[in-house]
Each structure stands twice: as C-alpha cells, then as structure tokens.
Design an enzyme around this catalytic site. Sequence first.
Site, mmCIF file in Angstrom:
data_model
loop_
_atom_site.group_PDB
_atom_site.id
_atom_site.type_symbol
_atom_site.label_atom_id
_atom_site.label_comp_id
_atom_site.label_asym_id
_atom_site.label_seq_id
_atom_site.Cartn_x
_atom_site.Cartn_y
_atom_site.Cartn_z
ATOM 1 N N HIS A 56 0.826 -1.213 0.000
ATOM 2 C CA HIS A 56 0.000 0.000 0.000
ATOM 3 C C HIS A 56 0.862 1.265 0.000
ATOM 4 O O HIS A 56 1.239 1.772 1.062
ATOM 5 C CB HIS A 56 -0.905 -0.018 1.244
ATOM 6 N N ASN A 90 -5.177 5.910 -7.212
ATOM 7 C CA ASN A 90 -5.874 7.207 -7.072
ATOM 8 C C ASN A 90 -4.992 8.339 -7.619
ATOM 9 O O ASN A 90 -4.594 9.260 -6.925
ATOM 10 C CB ASN A 90 -6.299 7.484 -5.618
ATOM 11 N N ASP A 299 0.783 2.752 3.713
ATOM 12 C CA ASP A 299 -0.058 3.829 3.166
ATOM 13 C C ASP A 299 0.799 5.084 2.948
ATOM 14 O O ASP A 299 0.359 6.209 3.212
ATOM 15 C CB ASP A 299 -1.248 4.134 4.081
#
Length: 419
Positions: A56, A90, A299
């Site tokens: 991630h 994204n 992340d």
Amino acid sequence: MARKLLRGTVDLHGNPLSVLWEEDRILALGPEIPETEADEVLEVEGTVFPGFIDPHVHLRTPGQEHKETLETGARAAAHGGFTTVVTMPNTDPPLDRPELLRGLYEEARQLPVDVRFAACLSVGRKGRAIPEMPLLAEAGAVAFTDDGSWLEDAHVAYQAYAMAAALNRPVLSHPEDPRWHRGGVAHQGERALKLGLPGIPRESEELAVVRDLALARLTGVRLHLQHISAHTSLPHIRRAVAEGLPVTAEVTPHHLLFTDEALETFDPRFKVNPPIREEADRDALRKLLPETWTVMGTDHAPHTVFEKEFDWLEAPFGLSWLDLAFSALYTHLVRPGLVDLATLVEAMTLRPARLLGLGDRGVLKEGKRADLVVVDLAATWQPTPRNTFSRGKNNPLMGEMLFGVVRLTVAAGEVAYRG
Ligand code: DOR
C-alpha cells in the site's frame, strides 16, 4: 553468470548467515559460504532479512509528480529496505485503463525495486461501474482497489469483488463509509470535540468492514481490509477469519505508533485518513500483529511541504513512510518489547507476499528471488528532509533519533541501495 555473496551478516537470532545468489535467485544460505563460490563479495555488517514488501503506497504517477515520481518513490523504498511495493490507482487520471498500466510497467522496468500497480475497482473511482478488469489483470494489475475512498454501492461492489475473485486478484478495500461523517478530519472523540474539529466515528469503518465481509462471503474474493484504525472493527474480522474467509487486515505504522493526543499539537503531519484514534485502538492493533492475517502496509502518502503547512482543516491527509517505516517500528515497538522482531518482519515480508500471490519472495530460501535487506539494528540515524529520498517529507518523526540503519538493499539480485 555473476554469482554474488553477502557476508558479515547475521540472522534474526544473531547467528552468522551468508547468502549466495546467481542472477535473481538465491543459491545457498549458511553460516559460512566460501568466497571462492562467488564472483563478487559484499561484506556488510548487520542483520539480514527478506526484502520488505509494501502492499500500500502512493507514488502519485501519473498526474501528481510534484508529490512523488516512480523514481523517487522507488529510491525511498530501496532506502527503507523495501524490494516490492504496490502503488495505488488514485492518480490523475486514475488507473482504470489497461494501456495506462502497460505504459507505467514499461517505465517501472528501470527502477531499482519492483514497483507493481493496483488498478481501480470502479471506472474513474466513481463507484458507478466496473472497469475492464480482465484486461487490467492481463496488463499486470496485481490487485483492485478504489483506495482513497470506499466503493459504496453494494451492487457495483458485488460485481467488482466477484470479478476480482474470478481473476484470482485480491481486493484492497478502503473500508470507510463517508455517509457517517462527510467532511470529518479527525477521530470523533473527546479530543476532536474539545478542539471543534469535525469527527470521523469508528462506526464509519466498522460498518464498511461488515459490508465488505458479507461480500467476501458471497463472492469468495481475497479481501484485504486496508488501514484498520478502530478496535470495534476487529471482532468482525476475527469472526470472518475463524469462519475461514480469505481475509487480511492491514495495520499501518501511524495507527500503531500514535494516538489522537497528537491533535493537541495542531501538526497536520498527523492528519490521515482513516484518522489516528485513541489508546484503546492503538493497543488493540498492536496486539493484533502476531496474528498471521495481519499485514503491514505503510499507506505511504507523500504530499508537498507547502500543503502540509496549511491548517488542520485544509491540509491533505497522509504520512510519508517508505524511507523510515522499518526504523520507526523497530525503535518504538520492537526495542521496548511490545512486538517481537520476527513478528514485525513477517508482517512486512511473508504475509504481504502471500496476500499478493508473490510466492517467489517474502522468505530467505534457496530458489526464491534474491530480495534482501541488511539492517544495522544497533546504529541510529535521524531522518531529515535531506537524507530521505521520497519527495514527501510529511512525517512527524522527521528529526527524531531512530534505531535501525539500512546498510544494503538487494532487489532481484542487484544492489538497489547501499549506505
Ligand atoms: O491519508 C490518506 N491519504 N488516506 C488515503 O486513503 C489516501 C491517501 C492519499 O492518497 O493521500
């Protein structure tokens, strides 16, 4: 064919361990491998681990290269000991077309570590229709996700999860139902209330987790629940695991290391989605780490210094982690005895390899890919904007003294970073 030998290193338990590899495959491991076996010897002091794998990260390409490029992200990864990273779709435009993915893989061939791409779960991440998932899988999508947001519409989500199952790709879900908060910027608790900050309740995650687990049961998809932040989500995940569903829970460094006490600093480097919650949440996540179904994902979300200097309401969400994640976790969890080293390493190697179906990595073993990292656990360093490779300098641990200095990262047999 060049054979390389790593010597001077020890294993997790402090026992001498040398590694010999040829091209990109490990040939042998042992306490003492003669130098005559190799064409090149790398003499490095430290503990050798399998290369870390991060399922991630945000490398912001295409469209936001001022925050990160594939190259700066890959260099930060190598510096942090990561040899495989999965970057999120994204981007601008979002990664929902096979030709986009193919172009990025072409670019990624030059990088020092293995950068893999996850593709969108829905067209444009808008949640209304599924993209050409079989073609995206063919173009190299290792997973499907709308990360950054949750695929709210259960009907579209059902179709997407079923298709991912048929393609044998995991769904990486960002379980957070925005209908619970709209505009929240911090954990909804006493601290946010006192400061007048719009909150994001635990329920926004918990209820999204419940919906996702129901879809995993219906479709059989391998479901990875990203950045779990609330202790109230955990009983549901435990039950699903006990039932035998192929579910994993992601823990991030920030949810393991910080609490919403950080709100008092008004430092937007702590602003992240889902938010950092209370001590009870942090402690429950720490206790979860020994479970083999938890996977570390950083992340890694680089933003510009300029944006992160806005006030708490305006600053973007996210922390930059690739350069320093292992050092931070080692310093603040392993050294104080809260988590053992073998557990942390497994959560950063073998477990993400399994999640992503990368059977050739995640362990040091003959025949596996020569992906490894050597860390001097006794040495310290101070991450700063100058000695980190990511364009994102947005991490509150910048300037802090951390244990664990990466001395060498080898990816697919090649030196990706040497300190
Ligand atoms: O804090 C976050 N930042 N959470 C996300 O889900 C997205 C990420 C980003 O892309 O910046």
